[in-house]
Design a protein around this motif. Structure first.
Motif, short mmCIF file in Angstrom:
data_model
loop_
_atom_site.label_atom_id
_atom_site.label_comp_id
_atom_site.label_asym_id
_atom_site.label_seq_id
_atom_site.Cartn_x
_atom_site.Cartn_y
_atom_site.Cartn_z
N GLY A 46 0.70 -1.23 0.05
CA GLY A 46 0.01 -0.02 -0.15
C GLY A 46 0.76 1.28 -0.02
N THR A 47 2.07 1.20 -0.40
CA THR A 47 2.99 2.48 -0.62
C THR A 47 3.36 2.57 -1.91
OG1 THR A 47 4.81 1.57 0.19
CG2 THR A 47 3.46 2.33 1.93
N THR A 48 3.73 3.93 -2.29
CA THR A 48 4.84 4.17 -3.24
C THR A 48 5.70 5.12 -2.53
OG1 THR A 48 3.19 4.09 -5.18
CG2 THR A 48 5.26 5.60 -5.64
N ARG A 49 7.13 4.51 -2.86
CA ARG A 49 8.11 5.20 -1.92
C ARG A 49 9.57 5.20 -2.56
NH1 ARG A 49 8.29 0.34 2.53
NH2 ARG A 49 9.49 -1.15 1.44
N LEU A 50 10.17 5.91 -2.18
CA LEU A 50 11.65 6.08 -2.66
C LEU A 50 12.65 5.66 -1.41
CD1 LEU A 50 14.05 7.24 -4.47
CD2 LEU A 50 13.76 9.27 -3.13
N GLN A 51 13.47 4.64 -1.75
CA GLN A 51 14.41 4.29 -0.86
C GLN A 51 15.88 3.89 -1.50
OE1 GLN A 51 11.85 0.39 -0.05
NE2 GLN A 51 13.90 -0.72 -0.17
N ASP A 52 16.97 3.50 -0.58
CA ASP A 52 18.13 3.05 -1.05
C ASP A 52 18.38 1.73 -0.96
OD1 ASP A 52 18.87 2.52 1.64
OD2 ASP A 52 19.65 4.63 1.81
N PHE A 53 19.54 1.16 -1.29
CA PHE A 53 19.78 -0.30 -1.38
C PHE A 53 20.26 -0.75 -0.16
CE2 PHE A 53 20.14 0.65 -5.87
CZ PHE A 53 19.49 -0.35 -6.35
N SER A 110 0.56 6.68 0.19
CA SER A 110 0.11 5.32 1.16
C SER A 110 -1.29 5.28 1.41
CB SER A 110 0.65 5.78 2.33
OG SER A 110 0.38 4.73 3.59
N SER A 111 -2.00 4.10 1.10
CA SER A 111 -3.28 3.89 1.26
C SER A 111 -3.54 3.82 2.54
CB SER A 111 -3.75 2.51 0.23
OG SER A 111 -3.08 1.55 0.92
N ASP A 112 -2.99 3.20 3.32
CA ASP A 112 -3.49 3.31 4.90
C ASP A 112 -4.33 1.99 5.04
OD1 ASP A 112 -1.54 4.94 5.89
OD2 ASP A 112 -2.83 6.54 5.34
N THR A 113 -4.70 1.20 4.12
CA THR A 113 -5.52 0.21 4.17
C THR A 113 -5.16 -0.98 3.66
OG1 THR A 113 -7.96 -0.42 3.54
CG2 THR A 113 -6.99 1.08 2.20
N ILE A 114 -5.66 -2.07 4.02
CA ILE A 114 -5.04 -3.36 3.19
C ILE A 114 -5.78 -3.78 1.77
CG2 ILE A 114 -4.24 -4.55 5.28
CD1 ILE A 114 -6.78 -6.04 5.44
N ASN A 115 -6.94 -2.99 1.79
CA ASN A 115 -7.84 -3.24 0.47
C ASN A 115 -7.24 -2.55 -0.77
OD1 ASN A 115 -9.47 -5.16 1.94
ND2 ASN A 115 -10.42 -3.26 3.15
N ILE A 116 -6.37 -1.48 -0.79
CA ILE A 116 -5.99 -0.62 -1.56
C ILE A 116 -4.43 -0.71 -1.49
CG2 ILE A 116 -5.97 1.45 -2.61
CD1 ILE A 116 -8.58 2.29 -1.36
N TRP A 117 -3.91 -1.17 -2.96
CA TRP A 117 -2.48 -1.04 -2.99
C TRP A 117 -2.21 -0.31 -4.43
CZ3 TRP A 117 -5.58 -5.54 -2.88
CH2 TRP A 117 -5.81 -6.18 -4.39
N PHE A 118 -0.97 -0.17 -4.55
CA PHE A 118 -0.29 0.63 -5.83
C PHE A 118 0.18 -0.53 -6.80
CE2 PHE A 118 -0.64 3.83 -2.66
CZ PHE A 118 -1.41 4.78 -3.14
N CYS A 119 0.04 -0.37 -8.03
CA CYS A 119 0.11 -1.48 -9.06
C CYS A 119 1.24 -0.84 -9.73
CB CYS A 119 -1.01 -1.71 -9.64
SG CYS A 119 -2.46 -2.12 -8.64
N SER A 120 1.52 0.47 -10.21
CA SER A 120 2.39 0.69 -11.15
C SER A 120 2.92 2.29 -10.81
CB SER A 120 1.39 1.02 -12.53
OG SER A 120 0.21 1.68 -12.10
N LEU A 121 3.96 2.53 -11.33
CA LEU A 121 4.66 4.04 -11.11
C LEU A 121 5.64 4.36 -12.51
CD1 LEU A 121 7.94 4.16 -10.23
CD2 LEU A 121 7.04 2.88 -8.59
N ASP A 122 5.59 5.68 -12.44
CA ASP A 122 6.68 6.10 -13.58
C ASP A 122 7.39 7.24 -13.03
OD1 ASP A 122 8.34 6.15 -15.86
OD2 ASP A 122 6.84 6.54 -16.95
N VAL A 123 8.31 7.75 -13.60
CA VAL A 123 9.20 8.91 -12.96
C VAL A 123 9.76 9.75 -14.17
CG1 VAL A 123 11.09 9.59 -11.42
CG2 VAL A 123 9.78 7.59 -11.01
#
Length: 363
Positions: free
Chosen positions: A115-122, A132-145
């Motif tokens: 349920g998140t789209t985030r930036l992180q390091d290795f 962030s969806s803050d619920t288990i019923n919604i999640w993120f399926c795709s992204l582009d930058v």
């Protein structure tokens, strides 16, 4: 009964095979070679394709070395410093989209079923949570930058698309589709041009400067089946779509409302398979996609293999097929490096690397 041999004058697609020790072959692989797909074919139809990984093939060939990245990384770890790893999310938390940070290649953007789209390091550090969806019923399926416009776009499983800047500020959050958004893509030449694909059987094209609501799209491209992906060509002039059944479409910017070409291709979808997505070659007018043989597909042949198929983007003609008997799974995702001389293929737990340079050294 073995299928009839094809006439010698008939040309079929090229299959590049990697030799395998006969002792390790399965009984099915020991069937007579006549029962396998023909390994003859014509070379590329365009002069400019001569430097490609599969260019100039004119008969049965030895596979350009294909190796598992898992094995490569293991060797790297044994021989040098420890290879960096990323903390796993756990059961039910699969990564659905992944993009390197164009401003810092030691970081990456990821959308996931947690349920998140985030930036992180290795090292596993989360640098910023963009959505962030803050619920288990919604999640993120795709992204582009986009580096030039400094934008991040992400889509979720209920049809919403969120546009943010790289500082994390949300610009808008709108429901653009009736169902899950399987793919979002920013045009590489016009960053304000966005394509979204969905399981609602549509691909929509948007002008980010004029988005006011779900009806403000520029074009809606209906499909006969749910759509896995919609990818702009490197020059931004065409759009490649992959459905969840047996069709690849090519659209042109000169006429978005009518596909420029249709390529019949078996890549049907089911729940536990990573959605198969066709992709462009970064330098040549070529399309690469994994094959999932379907007995109901019109041109299906006996003992058809799970190859990686390469098509001419103009004619839709099959140029060649890549296959490794030691890794005979379904290749759902295929991605080239920027130069186009190395292809990475995601196949279950493995990533296969097809290298043009190594192929040349073995000739």
């Amino acid at each position: 009964m073995a299928p009839k041999k094809r006439p010698e004058t008939q040309k079929t697609s090229e299959i590049v095979l990697r030799p395998r020790n006969k002792r390790s072959r399965s009984p099915r692989e020991l069937e007579p070679e006549a029962k396998k797909l023909c390994a003859k074919g014509s070379g590329p139809s365009r002069r400019g394709d001569s430097d490609c990984l599969w260019a100039g093939l004119a008969g049965p060939q030895i596979l350009p070395p294909c190796r598992s990245i898992v094995r490569t990384l293991h060797q790297h770890k044994l021989g040098r410093a420890s290879w960096p790893s990323v903390q796993q999310i756990g059961a039910g938390g699969s990564i659905t989209g992944l993009k390197f940070n164009p401003l810092n290649t030691n970081q990456f953007y990821a959308s996931s079923m947690e349920g998140t789209t985030r930036l992180q390091d290795f090292k596993g550090n989360i640098l910023r949570v963009f959505a962030s969806s803050d619920t288990i019923n919604i999640w993120f399926c795709s992204l582009d930058v986009s580096a030039s416009s400094r934008m991040v776009v992400t889509g979720d499983n209920v049809g919403n698309v969120i546009l943010l800047n790289m500082d994390g500020k949300e610009l808008w959050n709108l429901r653009m589709h009736k169902k899950k958004v399987t793919h979002v893509a920013l045009n590489p030449c016009c960053d304000w041009f966005l394509a979204t694909a969905s399981v609602d059987q549509t691909v929509k094209i948007w002008d980010l400067r004029q988005v006011r609501g779900k009806a403000s799209f520029l074009y809606s491209l209906p499909h006969r089946h749910p759509v896995n992906a919609a990818c702009f060509s490197p020059d931004g002039a065409r759009l490649l779509t992959t459905d969840q059944k047996s069709e690849i479409r090519i659209y042109s910017a000169s006429q978005w409302d009518c596909p420029l070409g249709l390529i019949p291709h078996p890549h049907r979808h089911f729940q536990h398979l990573t959605p198969i997505k066709a992709a462009w070659h970064p330098r040549y007018n070529l399309i690469v996609v994994g094959r999932y043989p379907d007995p109901n597909f019109k041109s299906c042949t006996p003992y058809e293999m799970r190859t990686i198929d390469v098509f001419d983007g103009n004619s839709g003609k099959m140029m060649c097929q890549l296959y490794d008997p030691e890794s005979s799974g379904i290749s759902s995702l295929n991605e080239f490096n920027p130069m186009g001389d190395t292809l990475a293929s995601a196949m279950g737990y493995h990533i296969l690397i097809w290298s043009q340079e190594e192929a040349r050294t073995r000739k």
